[in-house]
Design a protein around this motif. Structure first.
Motif, short mmCIF file in Angstrom:
data_model
loop_
_atom_site.label_atom_id
_atom_site.label_comp_id
_atom_site.label_asym_id
_atom_site.label_seq_id
_atom_site.Cartn_x
_atom_site.Cartn_y
_atom_site.Cartn_z
N THR A 158 0.86 -1.20 0.00
CA THR A 158 0.00 0.00 0.00
C THR A 158 0.89 1.24 0.00
N TYR A 159 0.32 2.34 -0.46
CA TYR A 159 1.02 3.62 -0.32
C TYR A 159 -0.02 4.68 0.03
N GLU A 160 0.41 5.66 0.79
CA GLU A 160 -0.50 6.71 1.23
C GLU A 160 -0.28 7.97 0.40
N VAL A 161 -1.36 8.70 0.16
CA VAL A 161 -1.25 10.01 -0.50
C VAL A 161 -1.87 11.06 0.41
N MET A 162 -1.34 12.27 0.31
CA MET A 162 -1.84 13.33 1.19
C MET A 162 -3.20 13.84 0.71
N LYS A 163 -3.93 14.44 1.63
CA LYS A 163 -5.19 15.10 1.29
C LYS A 163 -5.02 16.59 1.56
N LEU A 164 -5.72 17.40 0.79
CA LEU A 164 -5.73 18.84 1.02
C LEU A 164 -7.05 19.24 1.68
N ASN A 165 -6.97 20.07 2.73
CA ASN A 165 -8.18 20.70 3.29
C ASN A 165 -8.34 22.04 2.62
N VAL A 166 -9.55 22.32 2.14
CA VAL A 166 -9.82 23.58 1.43
C VAL A 166 -10.84 24.39 2.22
N TYR A 167 -10.46 25.60 2.61
CA TYR A 167 -11.33 26.48 3.39
C TYR A 167 -11.71 27.69 2.54
N VAL A 168 -12.99 28.05 2.55
CA VAL A 168 -13.43 29.30 1.91
C VAL A 168 -13.91 30.22 3.04
N ASN A 169 -13.20 31.35 3.18
CA ASN A 169 -13.51 32.30 4.27
C ASN A 169 -13.62 31.57 5.61
N ASP A 170 -12.58 30.73 5.88
CA ASP A 170 -12.42 30.02 7.15
C ASP A 170 -13.40 28.87 7.36
N GLN A 171 -14.28 28.62 6.39
CA GLN A 171 -15.20 27.47 6.51
C GLN A 171 -14.65 26.31 5.68
N LEU A 172 -14.54 25.12 6.26
CA LEU A 172 -14.05 23.96 5.50
C LEU A 172 -15.00 23.66 4.35
N PHE A 173 -14.51 23.79 3.11
CA PHE A 173 -15.34 23.52 1.92
C PHE A 173 -15.23 22.05 1.52
N GLY A 174 -14.04 21.48 1.61
CA GLY A 174 -13.90 20.07 1.22
C GLY A 174 -12.44 19.63 1.26
N LYS A 175 -12.22 18.40 0.87
CA LYS A 175 -10.88 17.80 0.87
C LYS A 175 -10.61 17.20 -0.50
N GLY A 176 -9.35 17.17 -0.90
CA GLY A 176 -9.02 16.56 -2.20
C GLY A 176 -7.69 15.84 -2.15
N ILE A 177 -7.47 14.97 -3.13
CA ILE A 177 -6.17 14.27 -3.20
C ILE A 177 -5.36 14.72 -4.41
N ASN A 178 -6.01 15.30 -5.41
CA ASN A 178 -5.30 15.75 -6.62
C ASN A 178 -4.93 17.23 -6.53
N ASP A 179 -5.97 18.05 -6.51
CA ASP A 179 -5.72 19.50 -6.63
C ASP A 179 -6.94 20.34 -6.25
N VAL A 180 -6.64 21.59 -6.03
CA VAL A 180 -7.67 22.63 -5.86
C VAL A 180 -7.41 23.64 -6.98
N VAL A 181 -8.46 23.92 -7.74
CA VAL A 181 -8.32 24.86 -8.87
C VAL A 181 -9.24 26.05 -8.59
N ILE A 182 -8.67 27.25 -8.68
CA ILE A 182 -9.51 28.46 -8.62
C ILE A 182 -9.47 29.04 -10.03
N HIS A 183 -10.61 29.08 -10.69
CA HIS A 183 -10.66 29.36 -12.13
C HIS A 183 -11.72 30.41 -12.41
#
Ligand SMILES: NC(=O)c1ccc[n+]([C@@H]2O[C@H](COP(=O)([O-])OP(=O)(O)OC[C@H]3O[C@@H](n4cnc5c(N)ncnc54)[C@H](O)[C@@H]3O)[C@@H](O)[C@H]2O)c1
Ligand SMILES: Nc1ncnc2c1ncn2[C@@H]1O[C@H](COP(=O)(O)OP(=O)(O)OP(=O)(O)O)[C@@H](O)[C@H]1O
Length: 271
Positions: free
Chosen positions: A109-134
């Motif tokens: 097995t191998y582990e990958v990191m997760k990203l915590n994404v906050y919008v104006n200090d509120q947790l919006f979600g988590k991801g393993i690939n990327d966060v895109v602001i477009h």
């Protein structure tokens, strides 16, 4: 052993493969199927969000894996059916051998990191690939302010900004000219989508960084996690991105990251 099986939506070959996998799984193992797959097999199923298993076999492609990572809980074994399947471990030709090895416990097995994404200090979600602001309008460039650990780095005008993990560095960030981060690297990379007149290049920062993207101006943008979750953000909204304490575990049978890199990312260019 509790095993979950999820298949890509509207994928008949995925359903056939899932049916065969169910035949191979020991009867002593507890089986949980995602709703849409279960319906196609005339069996009982549960919602993605209610799948909490030791191992989840994902039959489809990267997006189905990323959706599973968003909503379900368990070690993931991806079986690629059709698309690129960069995150998948098993290809169509060696499904039975792979399932036998899984049953015998012949895997790493191998582990990958997760990203915590906050919008104006509120947790919006988590991801393993990327966060895109477009930019929310393809015809309108956006201005972003980028901070690392609350230290102002740069204003930039671009179509978007990508913050990617090592496992996500081979995806959108790679297409935007970003570097490949080896999966074991404890780092994130900030890449820019079509930066306007800027000499800014992708920037790699440590995994204990807080990356902040502020939207400048009154026009809307989108914040998107792993291509799976999105929300509208506007001028003066602030997106903070940190590496989560949580990790996601993938099952590895015989391919290494370098095999996937060679086979799925560079072979059309190099070989
Ligand atoms: N221009 C681009 O390269 C671009 C544009 C939008 C989204 N994406 C990526 O798509 C991901 C979502 O995947 P999806 O399948 O739901 O969307 P999708 O169907 O738009 O697929 C995008 C492509 O990226 C591939 N991919 C996904 N994760 C990858 C990874 N870690 N390494 C290498 N390739 C990867 C997929 O196999 C697919 O071929 C997002 O996290 C983002 O990274 C890439
Ligand atoms: N069971 C499901 N229920 C709802 N949506 C799903 C399901 N499976 C997949 N999807 C959505 O369908 C999209 C496409 O799936 P996926 O990416 O696996 O196929 P693909 O694009 O052919 O493969 P790849 O991404 O490897 O090229 C995903 O982004 C995901 O959000």
């Amino acid at each position: 052993m509790k095993i979950g099986i999820i298949a890509r939506i509207n994928c008949h070959s995925c359903i056939k493969i899932a049916r065969r996998i169910i035949e191979l799984i020991p009867e002593s193992w507890e089986l949980v199927l995602e709703d849409k797959l279960a319906k196609a097999l005339n069996r009982k199923g549960v919602n993605f969000k209610d799948i909490d298993a030791d191992i989840i076999i994902v039959v489809g492609g990267d997006g189905t894996i990323l959706r599973t990572a968003q909503l379900s809980r368990g070690k993931i074994l991806g079986i690629n059916v059709g698309g690129l399947g960069f995150l998948s471990e098993v290809e169509i030709g060696n499904i039975e051998e792979s399932i036998y090895n899984l049953i015998k416990g012949n895997y790493k097995t191998y582990e990958v990191m997760k990203l915590n994404v906050y919008v104006n200090d509120q947790l919006f979600g988590k991801g393993i690939n990327d966060v895109v602001i477009h930019t929310a309008r393809i015809s309108k460039i956006r201005k972003f302010s980028v901070y690392i650990n609350d230290r102002f780095m740069e204003n930039t005008s671009a179509d978007g900004v990508i913050v990617a993990t090592p496992i996500g560095s081979t995806s959108y960030s790679y297409s935007a000219g970003g570097p490949i981060l080896i999966p074991s690297l404890k780092a994130m990379v900030i890449s820019y989508i079509a930066p306007f007149g800027s000499r800014l290049r992708p920037i790699v920062c440590p995994d204990d960084s807080k990356i902040t993207i502020k939207i400048i101006g009154r026009f809307s943008s989108l914040v998107i996690i792993d291509g799976q979750r999105e929300a509208v953000v506007n001028g003066n909204d602030r997106i903070d991105i940190r590496v989560s304490d949580e990790r996601l575990t993938f099952i590895e049978l015989k391919n290494s990251f370098y095999d996937r890199l060679r086979e799925k990312l560079i072979k059309d260019v190099v070989n």
